[in-house]
Design a protein around this motif. Structure first.
Motif, PDB file in Angstrom:
ATOM      1  N   ARG A 164      13.472 -40.266  38.328  1.00 25.98           N
ATOM      2  CA  ARG A 164      13.986 -40.997  39.477  1.00 25.98           C
ATOM      3  C   ARG A 164      12.883 -41.864  40.071  1.00 25.98           C
ATOM      4  N   TYR A 165      13.267 -43.064  40.486  1.00 27.62           N
ATOM      5  CA  TYR A 165      12.294 -43.984  41.061  1.00 27.62           C
ATOM      6  C   TYR A 165      11.911 -43.530  42.458  1.00 27.62           C
ATOM      7  N   GLY A 167       9.403 -45.435  44.077  1.00 21.91           N
ATOM      8  CA  GLY A 167       9.016 -46.694  44.731  1.00 21.91           C
ATOM      9  C   GLY A 167       8.640 -47.745  43.703  1.00 21.91           C
ATOM     10  N   TYR A 178      16.546 -55.879  43.086  1.00 19.77           N
ATOM     11  CA  TYR A 178      16.921 -54.742  43.918  1.00 19.77           C
ATOM     12  C   TYR A 178      16.047 -54.678  45.156  1.00 19.77           C
ATOM     13  N   THR A 179      16.600 -54.000  46.209  1.00 23.91           N
ATOM     14  CA  THR A 179      15.754 -53.614  47.336  1.00 23.91           C
ATOM     15  C   THR A 179      15.149 -52.254  47.003  1.00 23.91           C
ATOM     16  N   GLU A 180      14.134 -51.846  47.803  1.00 23.83           N
ATOM     17  CA  GLU A 180      13.476 -50.564  47.514  1.00 23.83           C
ATOM     18  C   GLU A 180      14.452 -49.405  47.713  1.00 23.83           C
ATOM     19  N   GLU A 181      15.336 -49.487  48.736  1.00 27.26           N
ATOM     20  CA  GLU A 181      16.304 -48.421  48.966  1.00 27.26           C
ATOM     21  C   GLU A 181      17.262 -48.310  47.784  1.00 27.26           C
ATOM     22  N   GLU A 182      17.716 -49.471  47.252  1.00 29.74           N
ATOM     23  CA  GLU A 182      18.619 -49.462  46.102  1.00 29.74           C
ATOM     24  C   GLU A 182      17.927 -48.896  44.876  1.00 29.74           C
ATOM     25  N   ARG A 184      15.512 -46.636  44.818  1.00 28.35           N
ATOM     26  CA  ARG A 184      15.298 -45.182  44.932  1.00 28.35           C
ATOM     27  C   ARG A 184      16.542 -44.402  44.483  1.00 28.35           C
ATOM     28  N   ALA A 185      17.684 -45.081  44.483  1.00 34.12           N
ATOM     29  CA  ALA A 185      18.917 -44.405  44.051  1.00 34.12           C
ATOM     30  C   ALA A 185      19.126 -44.517  42.548  1.00 34.12           C
TER      31      ALA A 185
END
Length: 859
Positions: A164-165, A167, A178-182, A184-185
């Motif tokens: 899983r990412y 960061g 992608y954004t960082e929040e996207e 992380r998912a």
């Protein structure tokens, strides 16, 4: 901040005289705590200050606290500003570099608190300093990492052991969208192209298991928008103190363009190979470092004539001529390419069949990634045709140079900066200059100011208008004589060209021509002759002033043309005039004709026109020139003259008739009166002479009288014969001329013969015609007697068709008929007699050739 709170507490209890405060401060070693007086001088010093700054109390008490600042901060006034802020606001806090006693620097956190007395007056300052060098370095490292991480041009990601990412930096997020929040998912598998998941996961597991410390590979990522990009991945692991993998860090370089470029490069290399093999205009082949041929294209085979299997492995020197090989040119070419990277030259090369061609040869050294020489690329182009063309150009330039230098006109060329780039020999000679004095210079540097300004104005006009400018320029030659030049300036691609021709002689000729034309116009006016010129191809017709006058039209209102000319020809003469012009053009020969014209007022005038046709070298008529003279008055005069001639002819006939009638009357009177009376007197005298009684003297006188009467009768008969030959009426012209010839011979001794070859025709002649021929013969014999000095004369009568011809020929001295005076020797009388009888007369003679008079009369 902690240091600020400490500073405040110290400030509240600060009293240097308080032993308890002194012991408390002195025991602190992590902070440099000391007091400053109102001027900023150190008034107390603790152990922490000595440890941090390296000074003992005795070394700093009484000194200004600015000694702890770097020189640049002191120069900037930072110590003073800090005290001023503390005095103004009650406190100053900050961080910065400070200096220890040994000169080393440390990063300090500083707090200065103002100390006030009960009366509110400033007593000094409490100053607390903390050494933050280690924390500052750590913070800088963290900041540097953060900046590097966020601003790295390549993507960086962190993932946990489950994939899983955790960061990623901005570059990676921007690349995939992608954004960082996207992110992380997502997991590593989620963003990997399905075809690359297995290989990517194998590398991931190898690092987690410790089978590999790092892994590098290329894989495809799926962008948020569905696009696919290639990235080069470098993955390493991060472990904790127990050696457990806590995360994996991957660097991702976007190689989409590089892979596309590699693909394009491979395709380009493939196409290049095909192109090289397909090029036929250039010989392109490779050489080993020793100069042996290692590749061969179709162009090489076409240009040099060798098939690939005939040259591979052979030294390229085989294409050089024997003299070049002997001079070592192939080896020098390779050496030059080896040392400088390239060799290029032109020269003769050999084909397989031994023929030579002029070649442009280029040799480039080829190196590998390490810079080692791996061979040479050689390109050869056949320039034989170009060399021939260049030779033609050189010859053309030489001819042009010879033409311009030997031209009587002066020629030059100036660029757009008005500087001379070319000047022919005529230009240099005209202005007595040398080439180095002209080329590269402007008019202002060569000619006087006024002349230079005039030339510049003309140049500007040519460049502004973009058109040719023509004008005349006056100048003086070496002898001081004024000359005139026709100057033509014209635009060229990068400047102004000029050609100037000396037209002085032409101007003088034009002036003389103008004077001649004026004189010709005046002469035409005086002579009444008009001239014209017609160009059949263009239809242009030009008339002289006198021709306008002859036709009665004005130059301003009448446009001469062939059609307008025909309209003014009399309708009865128009067809003949047009046909005459057409025949002249077809035959290319001159013409002469008479025609009538009708003036605008209806007056008819008679013209005599003469024309000549000018032809080119192929014989084609190009112009018709003509002249016209108004002969109306002459025609009237000729008509009157013909009438007068006719009247004179009639008068002459009447005179001849009257003369012959008078001759007949006189002859009749002599015969009827004088002759008969003399005959009667002769009879009477004869009767008296028979009287025997007459005295001898009387008889003698009577016989003399009878002799006188007989002589008188004979004279009268001769005169009668001369006045009217009796044989002419009774026996015809031949008999009358025969009798007259005998009498003429008897009297003059000149032999005269008569040949009558037209006896019957002569008898058919009218009486006046026979008499005219008889009188002509008489006059001709008289001329022989008076002028010819002849011994023999022949008179011939003959018939020519319906005419009778009389010819009197002598063997005398003859004469020059062209110099004979008119009316001499009775010629006019003879001609008038012949013409009065309806015939003609001609005289054939030459000095020493005798004379022949021929009269011809119709039957």
């Amino acid at each position: 901040m902690e240091i600020t709170r400490i500073a405040d507490r110290i400030a509240r209890g600060a009293d240097p005289a308080d032993e308890q405060f002194r012991l408390l401060v002195s025991s602190v070693t992590d902070y440099a705590i000391y007091l400053l007086d109102a001027a900023g001088r150190v008034s107390s010093w603790n152990a922490g200050a000595e440890r941090i700054k390296g000074y003992r109390a005795g070394e700093v008490i009484g000194r200004h606290f600015s000694i702890f600042y770097p020189a640049e901060d002191r120069a900037a006034g930072k110590p003073e500003r800090a005290l001023a802020q503390a005095a103004r606001e009650g406190r100053f806090a900050g961080e910065g570099w400070r200096v220890r006693k040994d000169g080393s620097r440390f990063w300090a956190e500083v707090a200065i608190t103002a100390l006030y007395g009960p009366d509110g007056a400033l007593k000094g300052y409490a100053k607390v300093t903390r050494d933050m060098t280690a924390r500052h370095a750590e913070r800088e490292r963290q900041q540097l990492f953060a900046v590097t991480f966020d601003n790295a041009p390549n993507g960086i990601t962190i993932a946990d052991p489950a994939g899983r990412y955790l960061g990623a930096n901005a570059s990676f997020l921007r690349t995939l969208g992608y954004t960082e929040e996207e992110l992380r998912a997502k997991t590593i598998v989620d963003l990997t192209h399905p075809e690359d998941v297995a290989e990517s996961w194998r590398a991931f597991e190898a690092i987690l298991s410790g089978a590999a410390d790092r892994a590098e590979f290329d894989k495809r990522y799926l962008r948020k928008d569905g696009g696919v990009i290639w990235m080069h991945i470098s993955v390493t692991r991060i472990v904790d103190g127990q050696g457990r993998v806590t995360s994996l860090v991957a660097q991702a370089d976007d190689i989409t363009e590089r892979r596309a470029a590699d693909a394009r490069l491979r395709e380009s290399e493939r196409r290049f190979r095909l192109l090289v093999q397909g090029v036929t205009d250039y010989a392109i082949y490779m050489l080993t470092p020793q100069g042996e041929i290692s590749s061969w294209n179709a162009g090489a085979e076409r240009i040099k004539g060798y098939a690939e299997n005939e040259v591979l492995g052979r030294h390229f020197a085989l294409f050089f001529t024997a003299e070049d090989r002997a001079a070592g040119r192939p080896e020098r070419a390779l050496e030059t390419a080896r040392s400088t990277g390239r060799f290029a030259d032109e020269g003769w090369r050999l084909r397989k069949d031994g023929s030579r061609f002029w070649a442009l040869a280029v040799i480039d050294a080829v190196h590998d990634e390490t810079g080692a020489l791996v061979g040479f690329a050689k390109i050869t182009r056949d320039l034989t045709a170009r060399r021939a063309a260049e030779e033609q150009v050189r010859q053309s330039q030489a001819r042009l140079q010879a033409f311009t230098d030997n031209s009587p006109a002066i020629m030059c060329f100036k660029d757009r900066d008005s500087r001379y780039r070319f000047a022919n020999a005529g230009f240099l000679e005209r202005y007595a200059l040398r080439e180095e004095q002209v080329i590269g210079r402007s008019d202002a540097e060569i000619f006087p100011r006024r002349q230079a300004l005039a030339r510049a104005a003309h140049d500007l006009e040519v460049l502004t208008r973009g058109e040719t400018v023509q004008f005349e320029e006056r100048w003086r030659d070496g002898g001081g004589a004024q000359r005139v030049s026709l100057v033509v300036k014209f635009p060229v691609a990068d400047g102004v060209g000029m050609i100037a021709s000396d037209i002085t002689d032409r101007r003088l000729a034009e002036q003389a021509l103008g004077e001649q034309r004026a004189l010709l116009a005046e002469a035409q006016k005086v002579a009444g002759v008009g001239s014209w010129e017609w160009d059949p191809e263009s239809g242009r017709v030009a008339w002289s002033d006198e021709l306008y006058r002859i036709y009665g039209v004005a130059r301003e209102s009448f446009q001469p043309s062939f059609e307008n000319y025909l309209e003014r020809v009399h309708p009865e003469d128009r067809q003949n005039s047009g046909a005459m012009m057409a025949r002249a053009l077809m035959d290319g020969r001159g013409f002469s004709m008479q025609e009538r014209i009708v003036r605008p007022g209806g007056e008819v005038r008679y013209l005599r026109s003469q024309g000549e046709v000018a032809r080119n070298e192929r014989g084609k008529p190009i112009k018709v020139f003509g002249a016209c003279i108004d002969v109306t008055e002459q025609r009237h005069s000729e008509r009157a003259l013909r009438q007068a001639a006719q009247d004179l002819h009639g008068l002459t006939r009447r005179l001849v008739q009257a003369e012959e009638a008078e001759r007949r009357r006189i002859a009749g009177e002599l015969h009827d009166r004088v002759g008969q009376q003399l005959s009667a007197l002769n009879i009477n005298l004869d009767l008296i002479s028979r009287d025997a009684s007459l005295a001898p003297a009387t008889r003698k006188r009577l016989e003399d009288s009878i002799g006188l009467v007989d002589g008188t009768l004979q004279s009268i008969e001769s005169v009668m014969a001369e006045l009217r030959p009796p044989l002419l009426d009774e026996y015809g012209l031949g008999a009358a001329l025969g009798w007259h010839a005998e009498e003429f011979s008897r009297r003059t001794g000149i032999e005269v013969s008569v040949e009558d070859a037209a006896h019957e025709a002569a008898r058919e002649l009218r009486v006046e015609a026979a008499l005219a021929l008889f009188r002509i013969a008489q006059e001709a014999l008289n001329n022989v007697l008076k002028h010819a000095r002849a011994r023999n004369v022949n008179i011939e009568i003959s018939r020519v068709e319906n005419q009778v011809m009389l010819a009197v020929r002598d063997d005398g001295q003859g004469f020059d008929a062209s110099r004979a005076r008119r009316g001499r020797w009775g010629m006019t009388t003879m001609r008038e007699r012949a013409e009065a009888a309806g015939g003609s007369l001609k005289v054939e003679t030459a000095p020493g050739q005798g004379t022949r008079v021929v009269a011809t009369l119709p039957l």
